[in-house]
Each structure stands twice: as structure tokens, then as C-alpha cells.
Design a protein around this motif. Structure first.
Motif: not given
Length: 242
Positions: A140-149
């Protein structure tokens, strides 16, 4: 699928040549958990109550930070733009990053859970479920990191998203105060944030020896949030970086 796996392999090779990132992903959550343990060394009841939640929070925060900074670095270095000039679809590219960081999250969850359960003697009855939720939290942290990048131009801006995306979830997830005791507006906001369900799941894991229907519901919600964030990251991926 071949292009997705090729992207995942390339990202894993890059991680393998970056000892600092490996240390941050694999070792840092365990060190933070160890520090948390000794902060409450005189009061093990608090560690056993809050420690399982930290097992979900630390991997989430670390993977959000590493992923968002890595993705912005890929964009600013031109790597992402060159990849998007090939026939590769945006979903395949994001999928590759998701698989690579998901594999890193699995290693992180195994190490952190082992340290928590066998070294720090955390009181949990279903270790496999703890590992499962730790992996899902890290993804989940990975997915949100990809989104916010997608909304950051520089690596510094990616770091600046942490107070916006991570801190409100920590304040409202029930870690500091029960969610039921919050004002209605904050409770509704808490219900909309995925970290609330992760914190609920780890609290449940600390008190039950079965995989209850509540845990099943929390798992489905977290996986749905991961899928939505990855889909959003794919849609916001631009073929031109300017």
C-alpha cells in the motif's frame, strides 16, 4: 506480461546495486521497532498493545518514501521518458514497479515480523497473518508512493508529500486515540483512509488466534486501496515529463 516482468527485473537489479536503499527497506523498520520496544521497556503492556500497529506503520512509511523518491528519480533522469517511447503500456510499467517493490516488501515483512515476534517477543497468535498484513501495508505504501510521485517534480517535493499523505493517516488511524471516540467528522475521515483498516487489523491480530471475518474485511479493503492507487498511478503517468 514479459515487459512487466522485464521492468520488475530491472528495478530489482537497480535496488540490488544500492545498499542504502536495501538497508532502508529491510533493516530500518526493524531498528525502529527495536527502538520502540526499548522506549517502553518498563511497560511491556503498552508495547504489546501498540507494537503490532507499528509493525504495519513502519513498513508503510518506509516504502512510501523509497518508492516516491525512486520514481521521481526515474523521471528526472529521463529513464521513464525513454521507456514510454517504447510500445510499453503505462499499466505494464507501473505493474513492473509494483512487482519489484512488492518483492522488496515481502523481504521487508519477513525480516520485520521475525524480529518482532521472535527477537522482541511481540505477543501475536497468528504469525502468518501478521506477515500477510505487513506485506499488504508495505505494498500500500508502494502504491501510494507511485501515485504521489506523479505530482512531484523533484525528489525533495516527493519527500514533502509525507506530511500530506502519511501524517494524517497516523493521527486518525486509531493509534493515538480510539476511532470511536473521535468527533464524527474525524471518524468519517478516518473511515476513508486505508491506514485505519491496517491499524484495526493489527489490533485484532494482537487479541485473536483466528483469521476472523473482520480481518478478512480489512484485507479486502486494503487490497482494493492498493489496486486503486496503482490504477491511479498508471493513469497519471505522463508520456512527456515536461
Amino acid at each position: 506480461m514479459n515487459r512487466t516482468l522485464a521492468t520488475a527485473r530491472r528495478v530489482l537489479q537497480q535496488l540490488g546495486h544500492d545498499p542504502r536503499s536495501i538497508g532502508m527497506i529491510v533493516v530500518l523498520p526493524s531498528l525502529l521497532l527495536l527502538l520502540f520496544k526499548y522506549v517502553y521497556d518498563g511497560n511491556p503492556v503498552i508495547f504489546n498493545r501498540v507494537g503490532p500497529q507499528m509493525l504495519g506503520i513502519f513498513p508503510f512509511v518506509v516504502m512510501f518514501l523509497v518508492t516516491s523518491v525512486t520514481m521521481v528519480r526515474e523521471r528526472t533522469s529521463g529513464t521513464l521518458e525513454r521507456l514510454l517511447t517504447t510500445p510499453m503500456r503505462r499499466g505494464e510499467l507501473i505493474g513492473g514497479y509494483g512487482i519489484a517493490f512488492g518483492a522488496a516488501a515481502l523481504g521487508q515483512a519477513l525480516v520485520t515480523s521475525a524480529v518482532a515476534i521472535w527477537l522482541l517477543d511481540m505477543d501475536v497468535n497468528t504469525p502468518w497473518a501478521v506477515v500477510l498484513f505487513a506485506v499488504v501495508d508495505a505494498v500500500l505504501g508502494t502504491a501510494l508512493g507511485l501515485l504521489m510521485s506523479a505530482f512531484a517534480v523533484t525528489e525533495f517535493q516527493a519527500v514533502q508529500f509525507m506530511p500530506l499523505v502519511v501524517v494524517p493517516q497516523l493521527l486518525l488511524c486509531g493509534l493515538l486515540a480510539p476511532r470511536d471516540s473521535m468527533p464524527d467528522v474525524l471518524r468519517w475521515l478516518s473511515d476513508a483512509l486505508p491506514m485505519s483498516y491496517a491499524a484495526d487489523a493489527f489490533t485484532e491480530l494482537g487479541s485473536t488466534s483466528d483469521f476472523t471475518s473482520t480481518l478478512g474485511k480489512d484485507l479486502v479493503i486494503l487490497l482494493s486501496c492498493c489496486a486503486l492507487a496503482l490504477a491511479g498511478a498508471s493513469l497519471t503517468l505522463r508520456r512527456r515529463t515536461r
